[in-house]
Design an enzyme around this catalytic site. Structure first.
Site, PDB file in Angstrom:
ATOM      1  N   HIS A 181       0.878  -1.237   0.003  1.00 22.90           N
ATOM      2  CA  HIS A 181      -0.012  -0.051   0.042  1.00 22.90           C
ATOM      3  C   HIS A 181       1.045   1.383  -0.061  1.00 22.90           C
ATOM      4  O   HIS A 181       0.667   2.066  -0.773  1.00 22.90           O
ATOM      5  CB  HIS A 181      -0.941   0.155   1.230  1.00 22.90           C
ATOM      6  CG  HIS A 181      -2.167  -0.849   1.000  1.00 22.90           C
ATOM      7  ND1 HIS A 181      -2.677  -1.475   2.165  1.00 22.90           N
ATOM      8  CD2 HIS A 181      -3.021  -0.929  -0.014  1.00 22.90           C
ATOM      9  CE1 HIS A 181      -3.756  -2.171   1.736  1.00 22.90           C
ATOM     10  NE2 HIS A 181      -3.821  -1.804   0.398  1.00 22.90           N
ATOM     11  N   ARG A 286      -8.282   0.882 -13.949  1.00 24.06           N
ATOM     12  CA  ARG A 286      -8.464  -0.446 -13.264  1.00 24.06           C
ATOM     13  C   ARG A 286      -9.359  -0.420 -12.144  1.00 24.06           C
ATOM     14  O   ARG A 286      -9.069   0.307 -11.198  1.00 24.06           O
ATOM     15  CB  ARG A 286      -7.242  -0.757 -12.775  1.00 24.06           C
ATOM     16  CG  ARG A 286      -5.973  -0.757 -13.904  1.00 24.06           C
ATOM     17  CD  ARG A 286      -4.505  -1.122 -13.267  1.00 24.06           C
ATOM     18  NE  ARG A 286      -3.782  -1.867 -14.297  1.00 24.06           N
ATOM     19  CZ  ARG A 286      -2.980  -0.965 -14.746  1.00 24.06           C
ATOM     20  NH1 ARG A 286      -2.740   0.160 -14.753  1.00 24.06           N
ATOM     21  NH2 ARG A 286      -2.072  -1.670 -15.757  1.00 24.06           N
ATOM     22  N   ARG A 322     -12.497  -0.859 -17.276  1.00 24.88           N
ATOM     23  CA  ARG A 322     -12.222  -2.240 -17.412  1.00 24.88           C
ATOM     24  C   ARG A 322     -12.941  -2.619 -15.982  1.00 24.88           C
ATOM     25  O   ARG A 322     -12.794  -2.606 -15.057  1.00 24.88           O
ATOM     26  CB  ARG A 322     -10.622  -2.570 -17.208  1.00 24.88           C
ATOM     27  CG  ARG A 322     -10.351  -3.931 -17.396  1.00 24.88           C
ATOM     28  CD  ARG A 322      -9.059  -4.262 -17.417  1.00 24.88           C
ATOM     29  NE  ARG A 322      -8.423  -4.286 -16.112  1.00 24.88           N
ATOM     30  CZ  ARG A 322      -7.035  -4.101 -15.870  1.00 24.88           C
ATOM     31  NH1 ARG A 322      -6.285  -4.476 -17.137  1.00 24.88           N
ATOM     32  NH2 ARG A 322      -6.627  -4.194 -14.871  1.00 24.88           N
ATOM     33  N   GLU A 420      -4.770  -9.544 -24.294  1.00 24.24           N
ATOM     34  CA  GLU A 420      -3.282  -9.549 -23.359  1.00 24.24           C
ATOM     35  C   GLU A 420      -3.376 -11.081 -23.442  1.00 24.24           C
ATOM     36  O   GLU A 420      -2.350 -11.439 -22.856  1.00 24.24           O
ATOM     37  CB  GLU A 420      -3.667  -9.260 -22.102  1.00 24.24           C
ATOM     38  CG  GLU A 420      -4.933  -9.451 -21.467  1.00 24.24           C
ATOM     39  CD  GLU A 420      -5.222  -8.531 -20.103  1.00 24.24           C
ATOM     40  OE1 GLU A 420      -4.287  -7.828 -19.598  1.00 24.24           O
ATOM     41  OE2 GLU A 420      -6.226  -8.509 -19.803  1.00 24.24           O
ATOM     42  N   ASN A 442       1.591  -5.707 -20.803  1.00 19.33           N
ATOM     43  CA  ASN A 442       2.022  -6.358 -19.549  1.00 19.33           C
ATOM     44  C   ASN A 442       1.858  -7.852 -19.541  1.00 19.33           C
ATOM     45  O   ASN A 442       2.729  -8.654 -19.480  1.00 19.33           O
ATOM     46  CB  ASN A 442       1.560  -5.742 -18.193  1.00 19.33           C
ATOM     47  CG  ASN A 442       1.978  -4.278 -18.311  1.00 19.33           C
ATOM     48  OD1 ASN A 442       2.498  -3.566 -18.773  1.00 19.33           O
ATOM     49  ND2 ASN A 442       0.918  -3.671 -17.349  1.00 19.33           N
ATOM     50  N   ASP A 443       0.576  -8.234 -19.702  1.00 14.33           N
ATOM     51  CA  ASP A 443       0.174  -9.521 -19.613  1.00 14.33           C
ATOM     52  C   ASP A 443       0.666 -10.233 -20.936  1.00 14.33           C
ATOM     53  O   ASP A 443       1.101 -11.665 -20.900  1.00 14.33           O
ATOM     54  CB  ASP A 443      -1.370  -9.892 -19.253  1.00 14.33           C
ATOM     55  CG  ASP A 443      -1.630  -9.730 -17.833  1.00 14.33           C
ATOM     56  OD1 ASP A 443      -0.643 -10.573 -17.162  1.00 14.33           O
ATOM     57  OD2 ASP A 443      -2.343  -8.921 -17.550  1.00 14.33           O
ATOM     58  N   ARG A 453       5.678 -11.622 -15.142  1.00 11.33           N
ATOM     59  CA  ARG A 453       5.804 -10.276 -15.057  1.00 11.33           C
ATOM     60  C   ARG A 453       6.388  -9.978 -13.408  1.00 11.33           C
ATOM     61  O   ARG A 453       6.869  -8.719 -13.224  1.00 11.33           O
ATOM     62  CB  ARG A 453       4.537  -9.519 -15.244  1.00 11.33           C
ATOM     63  CG  ARG A 453       3.480  -9.834 -14.468  1.00 11.33           C
ATOM     64  CD  ARG A 453       2.146  -9.091 -15.123  1.00 11.33           C
ATOM     65  NE  ARG A 453       1.643  -7.839 -14.725  1.00 11.33           N
ATOM     66  CZ  ARG A 453       0.700  -7.183 -15.146  1.00 11.33           C
ATOM     67  NH1 ARG A 453      -0.226  -7.762 -15.649  1.00 11.33           N
ATOM     68  NH2 ARG A 453       0.409  -5.979 -14.599  1.00 11.33           N
ATOM     69  N   CYS A 490      -2.725  -0.276 -23.664  1.00 13.48           N
ATOM     70  CA  CYS A 490      -2.821   0.511 -22.148  1.00 13.48           C
ATOM     71  C   CYS A 490      -1.507  -0.309 -21.281  1.00 13.48           C
ATOM     72  O   CYS A 490      -1.669   0.034 -19.958  1.00 13.48           O
ATOM     73  CB  CYS A 490      -4.135   0.225 -21.595  1.00 13.48           C
ATOM     74  SG  CYS A 490      -4.847  -1.293 -21.275  1.00 13.48           S
TER      75      CYS A 490
END
Ligand code: PEP
Ligand code: MG
Length: 531
Positions: A181, A286, A322, A420, A442-443, A453, A490
């Site tokens: 966090h 997200r 998303r 992805e 990324n994926d 990743r 993205c």
């Protein structure tokens, strides 16, 4: 004056900071009460005092910070956490050792988890342990000097939130996690933060430099280190000046082709201080963040309130939400499936939403409602077969029909997909029923290269510049142009200027990047050519 020491680690938040060293952690001395006489009632009073302190702090901060603190208050109020300590006291142990042993056991469990998310939560529990101990023992809280560099094993969210970061300062941790966090808070507030510095002895050092760009901590900087800091700041200011010149202009390549630049957000609070006119809209919201700390199931109204703030900020610009992408590196307690042998290949993204229509239905209702108030699109993560789009579309239609019967204003947003999973990128034309494509590099990169990743040992293989990844991006961009579907990207590679020339040459005409990277992305586009 001690010798200059340079320690290398990992950067969890970029930037440069210099200031007085402040060592974090429970002060060893200073207790005003004798542990031997402390009882179960003293423990209850200390827990109540710690909860009240955190609740007060939560009122002063907003957004994800308030959520973290409220989550901590809820933990303190949860008898599952506190009862074992009370049982130990009933069996004859003193309150201090009972509380410490109970929380240490919990913290160990979190620290030893295979799961990044749970490991990262260990810091939240350590904070609760130390706060309650402070109240039990009557230890006065130490004052942190303005602009300090906080050095220690880990830092608690409440300590982070209690600091006034507008005066500068940074964080240097021997342990820490980029997904904690505190790391998320540090990135969104622009506080440089280093993690993984290893055994760290700052004793005797009065000043330090946190270099979040080169991932190094310099204790007792010498003249050369101060000069390097100044040079780094001058370079950063110069970059900021260049970026400010292009920030409010639409991005055009060197050969005059427009490229849309959108932003990625995870929380409405991130938008504070960002001028919507600097981007073409929001390319990725997200939505996972809203589901954390709420038992994995925020209400429709809670979701709607957060989605509304984002749409209002965009002032008519497109906003692409998303749907929940929980699972993989983003487990959500109470929602994702525990103990999957390979969560990245498991029940994540749309697979989880379709497995939990109760949760998905509320999100689709909230999204259909906010779609009546702005330029809203919805996209599905981790789509692998076209039928998943049909199933989600059917649930969306059901949600719209329900809202219609209830007389609640709603609109059908266009429904697109993340590209992805290689199965989609290899044959994108099979997914023409999607209204648009957004490439999740990324994926896509981790699945194409079979290199996770989040495993640093294979990071060099998990490279979005791999010709196979670029080839797939080119294929998706070409197919999108042929069948009349917008294609954006993205994933993080869009915000890295080094990748922009290849993306533009591959035919991409839209990217969505982290808000601080809009300026540098526009500069990189201006220097790139389409052929
Ligand atoms: C991606 O995979 O590139 C993406 C944008 O999604 P996330 O990083 O949230 O998985
Ligand atoms: Mg993804």
């Amino acid at each position: 004056m001690p010798r200059t020491v340079e320690i290398r680690g990992r950067s969890a938040a970029p930037g440069l900071a210099a200031g007085p060293v402040f060592t974090i952690g429970m002060p060893a001395g200073g207790a005003t009460r004798d542990p031997a006489g402390l009882t179960g009632d003293d423990l209850s009073a200390a827990i109540a005092a710690a909860a009240a302190e955190l609740a007060m702090l939560a009122e002063r901060v907003e957004g994800e910070g308030a959520d973290i603190l409220s989550f901590q208050v809820a933990l303190l109020e949860d008898s599952a956490l506190t009862d074992p300590a009370r049982e130990r006291i009933a069996a004859g142990e003193d309150a201090v050792s009972a509380w410490r042993a109970t929380l240490d056991g919990e913290i160990d469990g979190y620290r030893n988890s295979d799961n990044d998310y749970f490991r990262a939560r260990a810091g939240d529990l350590a904070d609760l342990r130390d706060r309650v101990l402070g109240h039990l023992l009557g230890v006065p809280a130490a004052a942190v000097p303005a602009g300090a560099v906080l050095v220690g094993e880990d830092i608690t969210p409440s300590r982070f939130l209690a600091m006034d970061w507008t005066k500068g300062g940074g964080i240097a941790l021997s342990a820490g996690s980029p997904t904690s966090h505190v790391a998320i808070l540090a990135r969104s507030r622009g506080v440089p933060m280093l993690i993984g510095l290893g055994p760290l002895d700052a004793a005797g050092h009065r000043t330090a430099i946190v270099d979040g760009e080169a991932a190094r901590l310099i204790l007792s900087p010498d003249a050369a280190a101060w000069a390097a800091l100044e040079a780094g700041r001058a370079a950063r200011d110069e970059r900021a000046r260049e970026e400010s010149e292009v920030l409010h202009r639409p991005a055009l390549t060197a050969d005059g082709v427009p490229v849309g630049v959108f932003i990625n957000v995870a929380d409405p609070d991130e938008l504070a201080g960002i001028d919507p006119a600097t981007c073409d809209g929001i390319g990725l919201v997200r939505t996972e963040f809203f589901f954390h700390g709420r038992g994995g199931s925020p209400s429709e109204e809670e979701q709607l309130a957060a989605y509304r703030r984002i749409v209002a900020w965009a002032a008519g610009r497109p906003v692409t939400f998303r749907t929940l992408d929980a699972g993989g590196d983003k487990p959500i307690a109470g929602l994702t499936i525990e103990g999957e042998s390979n969560p990245f290949l498991g029940t994540r993204g749309i697979r989880l939403s379709l497995a939990r229509p109760d949760v998905f239905r509320l999100q689709l209702r909230a999204l259909a409602r906010v779609a009546a108030e702005g330029n809203v699109k919805v996209m599905l993560p981790m789509v692998t077969i076209p039928e998943e789009i049909d199933a989600a579309a059917a649930l969306l239609d059901e949600a719209l029909a329900e809202l219609g019967r209830e007389g609640v204003p709603a609109r059908r947003p266009s429904l697109g997909i993340m590209v992805e999973v290689p199965a989609v990128a290899v044959e994108p034309e099979l997914f023409a029923r999607a209204a648009f494509f957004s490439i999740g590099s990324n994926d896509l990169t981790q699945y194409v290269t079979a290199a996770a990743r989040d495993i640093s040992a294979v990071a060099p293989l998990c490279d979005p510049a791999h010709p196979a990844v670029i080839g797939l991006i080119r294929r998706v961009a070409r197919t999108g142009a042929e069948i009349g579907r917008d294609v954006s990207l993205c994933g993080d590679m869009g915000g890295d200027p080094a990748h922009i020339p290849a993306l533009v040459r591959a035919g991409l005409r839209s990217v969505s990047v982290a808000p601080p990277f809009v300026g540098r992305t526009k500069l990189a586009i201006a220097a790139a050519r389409t052929a």
